[in-house]
Design a protein around this motif. Structure first.
Motif, PDB file in Angstrom:
ATOM      1  N   TYR A  74      29.544  -2.391  13.164  1.00 22.44           N
ATOM      2  CA  TYR A  74      30.046  -1.497  14.202  1.00 22.44           C
ATOM      3  C   TYR A  74      31.548  -1.648  14.351  1.00 22.44           C
ATOM      4  O   TYR A  74      32.166  -2.491  13.708  1.00 22.44           O
ATOM      5  N   SER A  88      32.523   2.787  17.647  1.00 24.30           N
ATOM      6  CA  SER A  88      31.059   2.779  17.791  1.00 24.30           C
ATOM      7  C   SER A  88      30.655   2.391  19.209  1.00 24.30           C
ATOM      8  O   SER A  88      29.761   3.005  19.799  1.00 24.30           O
ATOM      9  N   HIS A 111      24.141   6.357   8.524  1.00 23.51           N
ATOM     10  CA  HIS A 111      25.573   6.078   8.659  1.00 23.51           C
ATOM     11  C   HIS A 111      25.772   4.563   8.720  1.00 23.51           C
ATOM     12  O   HIS A 111      25.020   3.852   9.389  1.00 23.51           O
ATOM     13  N   MET A 149      31.424  16.448  13.684  1.00 18.74           N
ATOM     14  CA  MET A 149      30.622  15.281  13.395  1.00 18.74           C
ATOM     15  C   MET A 149      30.416  15.078  11.888  1.00 18.74           C
ATOM     16  O   MET A 149      30.122  13.997  11.451  1.00 18.74           O
ATOM     17  N   PHE A 169      30.130  11.346  11.122  1.00 15.59           N
ATOM     18  CA  PHE A 169      29.421  10.483  12.063  1.00 15.59           C
ATOM     19  C   PHE A 169      27.907  10.620  11.986  1.00 15.59           C
ATOM     20  O   PHE A 169      27.190   9.965  12.724  1.00 15.59           O
ATOM     21  N   GLN A 191      25.402   7.445  16.428  1.00 13.54           N
ATOM     22  CA  GLN A 191      25.696   7.965  15.098  1.00 13.54           C
ATOM     23  C   GLN A 191      24.376   8.240  14.370  1.00 13.54           C
ATOM     24  O   GLN A 191      23.323   7.758  14.768  1.00 13.54           O
ATOM     25  N   ARG A 221      25.896   3.119  12.206  1.00 19.15           N
ATOM     26  CA  ARG A 221      24.845   3.524  13.153  1.00 19.15           C
ATOM     27  C   ARG A 221      24.398   2.331  13.994  1.00 19.15           C
ATOM     28  O   ARG A 221      24.133   1.243  13.476  1.00 19.15           O
TER      29      ARG A 221
END
Length: 137
Positions: free
Chosen positions: A103, A107, A122, A1, A11, A118, A125
């Motif tokens: 996104y 995502s 980020h 991640m 991520f 996420q 997110r």
């Protein structure tokens, strides 16, 4: 991640929480907001598809949302190991709430399949509160 082989950004953004805590907190935030993650993913898919009609230029959808969908070359693998996804970026703004989210296909997959939005900080997110503001009636 974390940043590495899959993506230079990773991520998690600036989030220091472990993956399980991030997912649990986001699911609770979805519950509080009254938004189902699958419903959110469906809405993001629909708006992405509408935005693609703009061929990279911003397009207004239903007089409410401004969507700009762009593509990049290549694919990104899911960090959970269950697929690869076209590299793209969708910017979605809601004129009612003033909220904006960025996104991608990955995502949407992370939200739908893994309930992973996420980490905080980020760029991609999918914050549950922001999604509720954007997708709510």
């Amino acid at each position: 991640m974390r940043p590495g082989a899959i993506t230079a950004q990773g991520f998690l953004g600036s989030d220091e929480r472990n993956l399980a805590d991030i997912v649990e907190a986001d699911l609770e935030a979805f519950r509080r907001a009254g938004l189902d993650p699958d419903t959110a993913a469906d809405g993001l898919e629909r708006l992405k598809a509408e935005g693609q009609k703009g061929l990279g230029e911003p397009i207004t959808v239903d007089g409410r949302w401004t969507v700009s969908a762009g593509d990049a070359r290549g694919v990104l693998p899911c960090p959970f190991g269950d697929g690869v996804f076209h590299k793209n970026s969708v910017e979605l703004s809601d004129s009612r709430s003033g909220a904006t989210v960025v996104y991608s296909d990955l995502s949407i997959h992370l939200l739908r399949a893994h309930r992973f939005c996420q980490g905080r900080g980020h760029v991609f997110r999918l914050d549950p509160g922001t999604l509720a503001a954007i997708l709510g009636e």
